[in-house]
Design a protein around this motif. Structure first.
Motif, PDB file in Angstrom:
ATOM      1  N   SER A 107       0.800  -1.219   0.000  1.00 21.13           N
ATOM      2  CA  SER A 107       0.000   0.000   0.000  1.00 21.13           C
ATOM      3  C   SER A 107       0.836   1.275   0.000  1.00 21.13           C
ATOM      4  O   SER A 107       0.403   2.286  -0.542  1.00 21.13           O
ATOM      5  CB  SER A 107      -0.970   0.007   1.185  1.00 21.13           C
ATOM      6  OG  SER A 107      -0.266  -0.031   2.409  1.00 21.13           O
ATOM      7  N   LYS A 108       2.032   1.243   0.605  1.00 20.26           N
ATOM      8  CA  LYS A 108       2.887   2.429   0.644  1.00 20.26           C
ATOM      9  C   LYS A 108       4.344   2.022   0.505  1.00 20.26           C
ATOM     10  O   LYS A 108       4.739   0.946   0.950  1.00 20.26           O
ATOM     11  CB  LYS A 108       2.721   3.179   1.968  1.00 20.26           C
ATOM     12  CG  LYS A 108       1.358   3.791   2.181  1.00 20.26           C
ATOM     13  CD  LYS A 108       1.315   4.530   3.512  1.00 20.26           C
ATOM     14  CE  LYS A 108      -0.083   5.040   3.791  1.00 20.26           C
ATOM     15  NZ  LYS A 108      -0.176   5.655   5.124  1.00 20.26           N
ATOM     16  N   THR A 109       5.126   2.915  -0.091  1.00 24.18           N
ATOM     17  CA  THR A 109       6.563   2.696  -0.193  1.00 24.18           C
ATOM     18  C   THR A 109       7.298   3.980   0.205  1.00 24.18           C
ATOM     19  O   THR A 109       6.796   5.079  -0.003  1.00 24.18           O
ATOM     20  CB  THR A 109       6.980   2.309  -1.624  1.00 24.18           C
ATOM     21  OG1 THR A 109       6.498   3.290  -2.536  1.00 24.18           O
ATOM     22  CG2 THR A 109       6.442   0.951  -2.015  1.00 24.18           C
ATOM     23  N   GLN A 110       8.464   3.773   0.779  1.00 28.96           N
ATOM     24  CA  GLN A 110       9.331   4.896   1.133  1.00 28.96           C
ATOM     25  C   GLN A 110      10.740   4.602   0.646  1.00 28.96           C
ATOM     26  O   GLN A 110      11.248   3.501   0.841  1.00 28.96           O
ATOM     27  CB  GLN A 110       9.389   5.103   2.649  1.00 28.96           C
ATOM     28  CG  GLN A 110       8.127   5.653   3.243  1.00 28.96           C
ATOM     29  CD  GLN A 110       8.317   5.999   4.713  1.00 28.96           C
ATOM     30  OE1 GLN A 110       9.321   5.657   5.327  1.00 28.96           O
ATOM     31  NE2 GLN A 110       7.352   6.698   5.264  1.00 28.96           N
ATOM     32  N   LYS A 111      11.351   5.613   0.044  1.00 31.92           N
ATOM     33  CA  LYS A 111      12.742   5.520  -0.374  1.00 31.92           C
ATOM     34  C   LYS A 111      13.551   6.461   0.507  1.00 31.92           C
ATOM     35  O   LYS A 111      13.269   7.657   0.559  1.00 31.92           O
ATOM     36  CB  LYS A 111      12.912   5.907  -1.845  1.00 31.92           C
ATOM     37  CG  LYS A 111      14.361   5.798  -2.318  1.00 31.92           C
ATOM     38  CD  LYS A 111      14.494   6.183  -3.778  1.00 31.92           C
ATOM     39  CE  LYS A 111      15.939   6.001  -4.228  1.00 31.92           C
ATOM     40  NZ  LYS A 111      16.124   6.380  -5.629  1.00 31.92           N
ATOM     41  N   ASN A 112      14.520   5.886   1.205  1.00 27.71           N
ATOM     42  CA  ASN A 112      15.384   6.658   2.101  1.00 27.71           C
ATOM     43  C   ASN A 112      14.578   7.558   3.028  1.00 27.71           C
ATOM     44  O   ASN A 112      14.903   8.718   3.244  1.00 27.71           O
ATOM     45  CB  ASN A 112      16.405   7.473   1.297  1.00 27.71           C
ATOM     46  CG  ASN A 112      17.343   6.586   0.510  1.00 27.71           C
ATOM     47  OD1 ASN A 112      17.705   5.498   0.955  1.00 27.71           O
ATOM     48  ND2 ASN A 112      17.730   7.025  -0.664  1.00 27.71           N
ATOM     49  N   GLY A 113      13.467   7.015   3.572  1.00 31.36           N
ATOM     50  CA  GLY A 113      12.654   7.725   4.552  1.00 31.36           C
ATOM     51  C   GLY A 113      11.624   8.676   3.982  1.00 31.36           C
ATOM     52  O   GLY A 113      10.892   9.313   4.725  1.00 31.36           O
ATOM     53  N   GLN A 114      11.536   8.785   2.657  1.00 27.71           N
ATOM     54  CA  GLN A 114      10.582   9.700   2.013  1.00 27.71           C
ATOM     55  C   GLN A 114       9.490   8.907   1.307  1.00 27.71           C
ATOM     56  O   GLN A 114       9.795   8.013   0.515  1.00 27.71           O
ATOM     57  CB  GLN A 114      11.298  10.585   0.988  1.00 27.71           C
ATOM     58  CG  GLN A 114      12.370  11.472   1.558  1.00 27.71           C
ATOM     59  CD  GLN A 114      11.789  12.568   2.438  1.00 27.71           C
ATOM     60  OE1 GLN A 114      10.753  13.140   2.139  1.00 27.71           O
ATOM     61  NE2 GLN A 114      12.454  12.849   3.547  1.00 27.71           N
TER      62      GLN A 114
END
Length: 137
Positions: A107-114
């Motif tokens: 449902s959600k993804t984060q790259k390097n905390g963003q």
């Protein structure tokens, strides 16, 4: 041939040599890590994470791992020079990811905390964090 060397300026050699050396010994060691959690931020184990590499227009599976009991995963790899891009994903098919297939969807993804809406490219030769949040199916 001697004339060619006579015309070579030493400063040109001093500039070109480091560039040649850098391209030969470029470090393509790539680290991809992160965490897989559910909608309540609880770790989810046994979720397969796959890395594919792109050569021109073809994506080729390179490696895979599974999230641990703490939801964390890490992949260390030396990427061959002919790969231009890496993609990290959680494949939805049931054979490799039965827990995901029966219970969850990404449902959600984060790259390097963003938080990010596009998924999931890793930088070759660098360390990239990809965190995945799974929601109920």
């Amino acid at each position: 041939m001697e004339r060619l060397f006579q015309h070579l300026n030493l400063s040109h050699v001093a500039i070109a040599l480091p560039m040649l050396l850098c391209s030969c010994i470029e470090d393509r060691t790539t680290i991809i890590f992160g965490r897989v959690v559910d909608q309540n931020q609880q770790p989810v184990d046994s979720i397969m994470i796959v890395v594919t590499g792109s050569k021109s227009l073809h994506a080729i599976p390179l490696t895979q791992t599974f999230s641990g009991k703490d939801g964390e995963y890490q992949i260390n790899m030396d990427v061959e020079k002919n790969y231009v891009m890496l993609n990290v994903n959680i494949p939805p098919y049931s054979i490799g990811n039965p827990k995901l297939y029966t219970r969850y969807k990404v449902s959600k993804t984060q790259k390097n905390g963003q938080q990010i809406n596009t998924c999931c490219f890793a930088d070759i030769g660098k360390k990239t964090q990809w965190d995945f949040e799974l929601g109920p199916k």
